[in-house]
Design an enzyme around this catalytic site. Structure first.
Site, mmCIF file in Angstrom:
data_model
loop_
_atom_site.group_PDB
_atom_site.id
_atom_site.type_symbol
_atom_site.label_atom_id
_atom_site.label_comp_id
_atom_site.label_asym_id
_atom_site.label_seq_id
_atom_site.Cartn_x
_atom_site.Cartn_y
_atom_site.Cartn_z
ATOM 1 N N LYS A 95 7.521 64.485 -18.811
ATOM 2 C CA LYS A 95 7.532 63.920 -20.172
ATOM 3 C C LYS A 95 6.247 64.236 -20.917
ATOM 4 C CE LYS A 95 11.272 60.721 -20.215
ATOM 5 N NZ LYS A 95 11.846 59.432 -20.545
ATOM 6 N N LYS A 131 19.426 68.170 -17.334
ATOM 7 C CA LYS A 131 20.415 67.085 -17.365
ATOM 8 C C LYS A 131 20.672 66.651 -18.809
ATOM 9 C CE LYS A 131 17.885 62.762 -17.048
ATOM 10 N NZ LYS A 131 17.945 61.386 -16.685
ATOM 11 N N LYS A 139 19.701 61.517 -23.570
ATOM 12 C CA LYS A 139 19.893 60.960 -24.906
ATOM 13 C C LYS A 139 18.726 61.270 -25.834
ATOM 14 C CE LYS A 139 19.483 56.488 -22.818
ATOM 15 N NZ LYS A 139 18.251 56.496 -22.051
#
Ligand code: AQP
Length: 336
Positions: free
Chosen positions: A120, A202, A205
């Site tokens: 991240k 993957k 959202k």
């Protein structure tokens, strides 16, 4: 069955989901579908992990609406707020309070090894904040407050559960028997759904490319359009294979929503082109999600009823969380 088992209390399970965007088909097939099934067997605590969502930038109005909608989706899926504890994480202040006690018992070195932090921070180099770094400690607090026997984990969350277990064991060794050390729970069925635009990643959202994910609340037209645009290969054979990640992902999705085996799916589309297959996947997904969306539309209209439910959920959660938190505070040496 022996008498002991008949009288045994159901095992406790805890699971959280971040309202960091519109919940996706990946969240549904990989986690939420199992939550619905788990409530039959376990004593479940489900949280909307809103505090975790701000480890990446969120626009305030959008965050607020995502928190409401995530809570409402859980209800629309059939999660029963009477039978389970269903709450919003920030409504129970013991999560952040316990995370401080745990932070002071967690080493910088072990946090530095967390792969999600590395991923991240690479994705958001302009906002590598301390919260993103210490996120697994807050997650450990989320878990340990409720003394669950099991925590369902996908492959991507395994490392975080391991650290929560390490922290619990270390804390118990130092201060006495406070936390239950949870075991991972691998649900019977749980598909890993990949991005429709880049099947090596993957489905997420928070992916900026809206065509890469299907939201649980997407309209039928949007769902079909996104599947039509899904990245595949030029081979034109509907077959599961390592060198066909796009088609393999669509087969996984179709098989999960229709309950057909991969072999059945391959047979069904033998001799047919990708166009037919993509349309069938889109329609099957839209048919699966339509009743959820319909219930959601009803639930979200009544904000007052929703508020009553999440407040009751927070009270139930806090009752358990406070006990664990104050026990930990006392053992560490604080004056209560
Ligand atoms: N693509 C996926 N396939 C299968 N399972 C998935 N999950 C998420 N994406 C997929 C599972 O959903 C649960 C809740 O996840 P989360 O929202 O708490 O965080 P996440 O795993 O980081 O999900 P996202 O969608 O990728 O969120 P962002 O983009 O905000 O990071 C977990 O059990 C997860 O395994």
């Amino acid at each position: 069955m022996c008498e002991e088992n008949i009288n045994a209390a159901p095992k406790r399970v805890l699971s959280c989901i971040q309202p960091s965007g519109m919940l996706t088909l990946g969240n549904y097939l990989g986690a939420l579908k199992n939550w619905v099934a788990m409530q039959e067997e376990f004593d479940c605590t489900f949280a909307v992990a809103d505090l975790h969502a701000i480890t990446v930038r969120q626009e305030p109005a959008a965050l607020r609406s995502q928190i409401y909608s995530t809570y409402a989706i859980l209800l629309a899926l059939g999660i029963d707020p009477e039978k389970n504890t269903v709450f919003i994480q920030s409504h129970v202040p013991e999560h952040t309070a316990l995370s401080w006690l745990l932070s002071c018992n967690t080493q910088f070195g072990e946090m530095s090894r967390m792969t999600q932090f590395k991923d991240k921070s690479a994705k958001h180099p302009e906002n590598v904040n301390v919260g993103l770094f210490s996120y697994p400690v807050l997650m450990a607090a989320d878990i340990l407050l409720y003394k669950p026997d099991f925590v369902p984990v996908g492959a991507d969350q395994k490392q975080h559960l391991e650290i929560a277990r390490d922290i619990a064991i270390r804390f118990n060794n130092k201060y006495g028997d406070i936390f239950t050390v949870p075991e991972p729970y691998i649900p019977k069925a749980g598909a890993r759904i990949m991005s429709l635009q880049d099947p090596a990643k993957k489905m997420s959202k928070s992916d900026d490319n809206q065509n890469s994910w299907v939201a649980i609340l997407d309209s039928k037209d949007d769902i079909i359009r996104k599947f039509k645009r899904a990245v595949t290969d030029s081979d034109a054979v509907v077959r599961m294979a390592d060198d066909k990640p796009g088609i393999s992902n669509l087969i996984t999705i179709y098989s999960a929503v229709t309950d057909k085996t991969v072999a059945e799916v391959e047979r069904e589309f033998e001799g047919k082109g990708y166009g037919d297959f993509k349309l069938a996947v889109g329609e099957a997904v839209a048919d699966t999600l339509a009743p959820i969306k319909q219930r959601y539309d009803e639930i979200i209209k009544d904000k007052k009823a929703l508020e009553t439910l999440y407040k009751e959920g927070a009270q139930k959660a806090e009752y358990v969380a406070r006990k664990t938190y104050f026990k930990a505070m006392k053992k560490v040496g604080f004056v209560l």
